[in-house]
Scaffold this active site. Sequence first.
Site, PDB file in Angstrom:
ATOM      1  N   HIS A  69      21.814 -60.515  11.968  1.00 40.74           N
ATOM      2  CA  HIS A  69      22.730 -61.114  12.933  1.00 40.74           C
ATOM      3  C   HIS A  69      22.011 -61.927  13.997  1.00 40.74           C
ATOM      4  CE1 HIS A  69      21.760 -58.218  16.171  1.00 40.74           C
ATOM      5  NE2 HIS A  69      21.654 -57.328  15.197  1.00 40.74           N
ATOM      6  N   ASP A  70      22.606 -63.055  14.326  1.00 41.97           N
ATOM      7  CA  ASP A  70      22.166 -63.926  15.419  1.00 41.97           C
ATOM      8  C   ASP A  70      20.779 -64.516  15.207  1.00 41.97           C
ATOM      9  OD1 ASP A  70      24.491 -63.551  17.424  1.00 41.97           O
ATOM     10  OD2 ASP A  70      23.927 -61.514  16.844  1.00 41.97           O
ATOM     11  N   GLY A  87      17.309 -58.913  13.804  1.00 47.25           N
ATOM     12  CA  GLY A  87      18.242 -59.669  14.629  1.00 47.25           C
ATOM     13  C   GLY A  87      17.561 -60.584  15.624  1.00 47.25           C
TER      14      GLY A  87
END
Length: 262
Positions: free
Chosen positions: A121-122, A139
Amino acid sequence: MTKIHATALVDPAAEIDGTVSIGPYTVIGPHVKIGAGTTVGAHCVIEGRTTIGRDNRIFQFNSLGAVPQDKKYAGEPTELTIGDRNTIREFCTFNLGVPGAGGVTSVGHDNWIMAYTHIAHDCHVDNHTTLANNTTLAGHVHLADWVTVGGLTGIHQFVSVGAHAMIGFASAVSQDVPPFMLVDGNPLAVRGFNVVGLRRRGFSPERVAAVKLMHKLLYRQGLTLEQSRSGIEALASDLPEAAPDVDMMNRFLASATRGIAR
């Protein structure tokens, strides 16, 4: 007409360009958008708010847009965006973003992403990168343009890797890697600078010489980071053709949050 295999399950709400090809047993969710000329192989799952650009080649057995592996995530409408002309080989996993960190995981254009790569994520993967088999990004990792990552490499959360850097096979990357550098190992160490890659991309002798001097100032003269940065900044006037490269290095060093690989 869109070439959708009879066994594929494509939600009617998905926005699929008429030139897209979708292989057997692939599942496409309602919030997915796929641009012209992209091909999706068999047994893929593309879900979430995932937007995929033009002329991508997505091979079989990929999972794109699944919820992030973050216990704080509670179903918020976050995103995955993938640009144009990427090659995504088998068994890759790209996750949605999480709220509070921008909420977007992004992959740019013209990337070569090999099997079993995980993009958490991200993360933000820019353009023209090469990620070899089993590259794992935790992440919030940022890979700038033209980064090369060797197979079986893990990159710690919040790490940034500067443009044109190269990470060797089976490395553990827990600190920021400055642009142009060549690193590998566990613990990670800087082995030199990516001279072969720079020459392949058409760097002039003056620009390569500037990168060599920046490497020397950072790693070969026993200077503090602030002393190194002062010396690097002075190179812009001595080697004007390399001024953008010097500026990029200085901006990276100024923004490094995890300390730089030494």
